[in-house]
Design an enzyme around this catalytic site. Structure first.
Site, PDB file in Angstrom:
ATOM      1  N   HIS A   1       0.792  -1.406  -0.062  1.00  0.00           N
ATOM      2  CA  HIS A   1       0.042  -0.020   0.034  1.00  0.00           C
ATOM      3  C   HIS A   1       0.734   1.287   0.106  1.00  0.00           C
ATOM      4  O   HIS A   1       0.550   2.332  -0.394  1.00  0.00           O
ATOM      5  CB  HIS A   1      -1.084  -0.014   1.064  1.00  0.00           C
ATOM      6  CG  HIS A   1      -2.076  -1.199   1.019  1.00  0.00           C
ATOM      7  ND1 HIS A   1      -2.400  -1.787   2.234  1.00  0.00           N
ATOM      8  CD2 HIS A   1      -2.412  -1.827  -0.080  1.00  0.00           C
ATOM      9  CE1 HIS A   1      -3.369  -2.806   1.591  1.00  0.00           C
ATOM     10  NE2 HIS A   1      -3.356  -2.655   0.323  1.00  0.00           N
TER      11      HIS A   1
ATOM     12  N   ASP B   1     -13.754 -12.879 -12.005  1.00  0.00           N
ATOM     13  CA  ASP B   1     -12.200 -13.407 -12.026  1.00  0.00           C
ATOM     14  C   ASP B   1     -11.468 -12.076 -12.532  1.00  0.00           C
ATOM     15  O   ASP B   1     -11.774 -11.652 -13.749  1.00  0.00           O
ATOM     16  CB  ASP B   1     -12.040 -14.520 -12.890  1.00  0.00           C
ATOM     17  CG  ASP B   1     -10.348 -14.758 -13.002  1.00  0.00           C
ATOM     18  OD1 ASP B   1      -9.826 -14.295 -12.387  1.00  0.00           O
ATOM     19  OD2 ASP B   1     -10.228 -15.787 -14.174  1.00  0.00           O
TER      20      ASP B   1
ATOM     21  N   HIS C   1      -8.062  -8.181  -7.644  1.00  0.00           N
ATOM     22  CA  HIS C   1      -8.062  -9.175  -6.270  1.00  0.00           C
ATOM     23  C   HIS C   1      -8.365  -8.051  -5.086  1.00  0.00           C
ATOM     24  O   HIS C   1      -7.606  -8.011  -4.409  1.00  0.00           O
ATOM     25  CB  HIS C   1      -7.149 -10.186  -5.991  1.00  0.00           C
ATOM     26  CG  HIS C   1      -7.002 -11.195  -7.180  1.00  0.00           C
ATOM     27  ND1 HIS C   1      -6.155 -10.827  -8.445  1.00  0.00           N
ATOM     28  CD2 HIS C   1      -7.285 -12.388  -7.338  1.00  0.00           C
ATOM     29  CE1 HIS C   1      -6.102 -11.865  -9.250  1.00  0.00           C
ATOM     30  NE2 HIS C   1      -6.729 -12.936  -8.563  1.00  0.00           N
TER      31      HIS C   1
ATOM     32  N   ASP D   1      -2.895  -8.868  -7.407  1.00  0.00           N
ATOM     33  CA  ASP D   1      -2.136  -9.227  -6.192  1.00  0.00           C
ATOM     34  C   ASP D   1      -3.082 -10.391  -5.686  1.00  0.00           C
ATOM     35  O   ASP D   1      -4.036 -10.351  -4.736  1.00  0.00           O
ATOM     36  CB  ASP D   1      -2.288  -8.391  -5.108  1.00  0.00           C
ATOM     37  CG  ASP D   1      -3.486  -7.631  -4.810  1.00  0.00           C
ATOM     38  OD1 ASP D   1      -4.439  -7.708  -5.616  1.00  0.00           O
ATOM     39  OD2 ASP D   1      -3.585  -7.173  -3.391  1.00  0.00           O
TER      40      ASP D   1
END
Length: 284
Positions: A19, A144, A42, A165
């Site tokens: 982050h 997905d 993700h 990620d």
């Protein structure tokens, strides 16, 4: 395959690295008025409690964000990251940790958009609820992310950051990362792509950075943080890495004071170390 819940790991050393870099990349995009699109393949649940539920099981945040929480003299990029986390904890107590979607939307401007993908049925429901506050600026896609980015690249403004990620519980994710990036670079060659990966004692992990370096991007930056020596039994994550394709030229300088400090603050034994490499390809 769909058992992974990021809530168990929220705010750990890997989140600190991921982050900090994510926010620095978005700040760079903010320097131009033209809008951009943030894509998260993700996205997870988007927000995590650190005082109840999954995050309290192993309390991994105590080895991550908590070690920086009281610091007031941090390098700029790290201070910016901690400030973003503090904005979700206005009473000054570390109670909530924002996932990458919430971190991003705290930095995005009114004209920028977020496309967030999450396949896990429980986390996707939580993500939708956590993103309601942002209205039409944040679009959640239940599905997905590897497949989903094909429909969103290139973004209308031809400016964007894509964060990839996956949990890598399925070893096939390592190949899917490469396949997705090969396709993405054909669709949107000038985009910035940030790939997170865990440091595990797996052959797929050892070969991933070299495979990423071989992709046809103009330049790349590799930042990894190892917090402890690999375990004798071969299990567990001993660090993580961020690999950025087409990074801003300012990123390495911004991370130069950050990485050694993270080793000092988050390292657990003499195996703690970092890597910070930048390279421009002759033909990208």
């Amino acid at each position: 395959m769909l058992s992974y819940r990021h809530a168990f790991h929220a705010g750990n050393h890997a989140d600190v690295l991921k982050h900090t870099i994510q926010i620095a990349l978005l700040r760079y995009l903010n320097q131009k008025d033209k809008p951009y699109t943030y894509v998260d393949t993700h996205a997870g649940a988007g927000m995590y409690s650190l005082v109840e539920g999954y995050a309290t099981k192993n309390a991994e945040f105590t080895g991550g964000i908590e070690r920086l929480w009281q610091d007031t003299d941090l390098p700029d990029a790290l201070a910016d990251y901690v400030d973003v986390i503090r904005q979700f904890n206005p009473n000054g107590q570390l109670q909530f940790y924002p996932g990458s979607p919430a971190c991003a939307l705290q930095v995005l401007r009114e004209q920028d958009k977020a496309r967030l993908f999450e396949l896990h049925s429980s986390d996707s429901k939580l993500l939708i609820g956590n993103m309601e506050h942002y209205g039409r600026q944040a679009q959640v896609d239940v599905g997905d992310g590897f497949a989903g980015i094909k429909a969103v690249l290139p973004p209308p403004s031809r400016r964007g950051l894509t964060l990839i990620d996956p949990p890598y519980e399925d070893k096939g994710d390592y190949q899917r990362v490469i396949d997705a990036l090969q396709d993405a670079l054909k669709r949107f060659a000038t985009g910035t792509y940030a790939i997170w990966y865990p440091q595990l004692q797996r052959e797929e992990v050892r070969t991933l950075p070299a495979r990423l370096k071989a992709l046809p991007a103009k330049s790349w930056l590799h930042a990894s943080l190892t917090v402890q020596s690999p375990s004798a039994d071969g299990f567990g994550m001993h660090g993580s890495g961020m690999f950025i394709l087409n990074p801003p030229w300012t990123l390495k300088e911004a991370l130069t004071p950050v990485m050694p400090l993270l080793v000092k603050k988050l390292g657990l034994d003499t195996g703690a170390r970092y890597v910070l490499d930048y390279h421009e390809n002759a033909a990208g």
